[in-house]
Scaffold this motif. Structure first.
Motif, PDB file in Angstrom:
ATOM      1  N   UNK A   1      12.465  -3.079   8.410  1.00 22.78           N
ATOM      2  CA  UNK A   1      12.563  -2.357   7.151  1.00 22.78           C
ATOM      3  C   UNK A   1      11.631  -1.165   7.303  1.00 22.78           C
ATOM      4  N   UNK A   2      12.180  -0.029   7.757  1.00 23.49           N
ATOM      5  CA  UNK A   2      11.347   1.110   8.122  1.00 23.49           C
ATOM      6  C   UNK A   2      10.755   1.789   6.881  1.00 23.49           C
ATOM      7  N   UNK A   3       9.482   2.176   6.931  1.00 22.51           N
ATOM      8  CA  UNK A   3       8.920   2.982   5.839  1.00 22.51           C
ATOM      9  C   UNK A   3       9.710   4.286   5.707  1.00 22.51           C
ATOM     10  N   UNK A   4      10.094   4.619   4.494  1.00 23.24           N
ATOM     11  CA  UNK A   4      10.901   5.834   4.276  1.00 23.24           C
ATOM     12  C   UNK A   4      10.221   7.077   4.834  1.00 23.24           C
ATOM     13  N   UNK A   5       8.890   7.146   4.690  1.00 21.07           N
ATOM     14  CA  UNK A   5       8.188   8.383   5.013  1.00 21.07           C
ATOM     15  C   UNK A   5       8.080   8.671   6.503  1.00 21.07           C
ATOM     16  N   UNK A   6       8.380   7.692   7.348  1.00 23.18           N
ATOM     17  CA  UNK A   6       8.314   7.961   8.795  1.00 23.18           C
ATOM     18  C   UNK A   6       9.611   7.578   9.520  1.00 23.18           C
TER      19      UNK A   6
ATOM     20  N   UNK B   1      -1.020  -2.355   9.234  1.00 21.12           N
ATOM     21  CA  UNK B   1      -1.793  -2.859   8.108  1.00 21.12           C
ATOM     22  C   UNK B   1      -2.534  -4.143   8.488  1.00 21.12           C
ATOM     23  N   UNK B   2      -3.855  -4.093   8.512  1.00 21.96           N
ATOM     24  CA  UNK B   2      -4.658  -5.247   8.937  1.00 21.96           C
ATOM     25  C   UNK B   2      -4.512  -6.432   7.987  1.00 21.96           C
ATOM     26  N   UNK B   3      -4.299  -6.162   6.719  1.00 20.03           N
ATOM     27  CA  UNK B   3      -4.099  -7.248   5.755  1.00 20.03           C
ATOM     28  C   UNK B   3      -2.814  -8.014   6.080  1.00 20.03           C
TER      29      UNK B   3
ATOM     30  N   UNK C   1       0.835  -1.196   0.000  1.00 20.13           N
ATOM     31  CA  UNK C   1       0.000   0.000   0.000  1.00 20.13           C
ATOM     32  C   UNK C   1       0.876   1.255   0.000  1.00 20.13           C
ATOM     33  N   UNK C   2       0.685   2.060  -1.028  1.00 24.47           N
ATOM     34  CA  UNK C   2       1.515   3.246  -1.216  1.00 24.47           C
ATOM     35  C   UNK C   2       1.380   4.227  -0.059  1.00 24.47           C
ATOM     36  N   UNK C   3       0.157   4.383   0.461  1.00 23.41           N
ATOM     37  CA  UNK C   3      -0.042   5.375   1.528  1.00 23.41           C
ATOM     38  C   UNK C   3       0.645   4.965   2.838  1.00 23.41           C
TER      39      UNK C   3
END
Length: 261
Positions: free
Chosen positions: A105-110, A64-66, A7-9
């Motif tokens: 693997x941290x999300x770049x945006x946070x 992410x629930x999925x 998921x991009x968001x």
């Protein structure tokens, strides 16, 4: 469910290369320093499977629930150690001061926000091993005098020894990010507390780098720099040239002058 849709968001880029996942897991060195590790954003568990082979108790936090449903189905032994929520909002240290290593693997945006939270709990987090955007990884590990050296470099290096471990190319992710990634290790140093007013230290560091092209004499005007320090030689320098110890010394100098007025 056989797969999880990135998921991009959420800034999800799922690692596909098992050898890289194993190398990240093997980056944890704190045997005897902690018994528990927390993985941030496990996604489909590519890294998780190698963490579960370690002697540590592994927990994961996932928004992410999925992904959570996938992890519960494929890693049944982990099911009661999956925290559904946002790492940035969850208080993992509310009831215990138990040491806890952080990996992922941290999300770049946070990623920067994650590191600021690590700073808030540096006494409880003895080690961090993570994959982030290469540019950010290099910045955090950068020594003084480098143009990439910045606020988080100083604040994290005050409490951690930081080592750049290796670079990861985009093609091993789904979907591939547009930039290279870097894996770094933060290992808690022996400093229990800085030898200065730590709140003022953070203010000095942040003010110094917010106007990094200017000398500290001009950059630190925002914190009401005592007039008697205007000719001090350190203030003729730029923030990017100062080591942690030099920032500590400058903080003490400012504090001493403020107290005498």
């Amino acid at each position: 469910m056989s797969s999880v849709r990135p998921k991009k968001h959420l800034g999800q880029h799922f690692l596909k290369d098992l050898s890289i996942a194993e190398r990240i897991a093997d980056g944890l060195t704190g045997h005897g320093e902690y018994n528990t590790i927390l993985e941030i954003g496990p996604g489909t568990g590519v890294l998780t499977q190698f963490l579960l082979k370690k002697e540590f108790e592994t927990w994961v936090v996932e928004v992410d629930h999925e992904s959570i449903d996938y992890l519960k189905k494929h890693y049944s032994s982990l099911s009661d150690r999956i925290i559904s929520g946002d790492f940035l909002k969850h208080n993992f240290f509310a009831n215990t001061g138990t040491p806890l290593a952080v990996v992922g693997n941290f999300p770049y945006n946070i990623s920067s926000q994650i590191f600021f939270k690590v700073l808030d709990h540096h006494q409880e987090i003895p080690e961090v091993v993570c994959m982030i955007q290469k540019e950010v990884a290099e910045r955090l590990a950068s020594p003084p005098g480098n143009k990439t050296y910045g606020i988080l470099s100083v604040l994290l290096q005050a409490y951690y020894d930081i080592e750049y471990l290796f670079t990861v190319k985009p093609n091993v992710f789904n979907p591939p990010p547009k930039v290279d990634s870097g894996v770094i290790r933060l290992k808690r140093n022996k400093i229990k507390a800085l030898d200065c007013d730590e709140a003022l230290f953070k203010r000095v560091v942040k003010a110094g780098f917010q106007m990094r092209r200017k000398t500290l004499r001009n950059a630190l005007k925002a914190i009401n720099l005592p007039a008697e320090l205007s000719d001090h030689p350190t203030l003729a320098l730029r923030a990017e040239t100062l080591s942690v110890n030099q920032f500590v010394a400058l903080t003490n100098l400012i504090s001493s002058c403020q107290q005498s007025t």
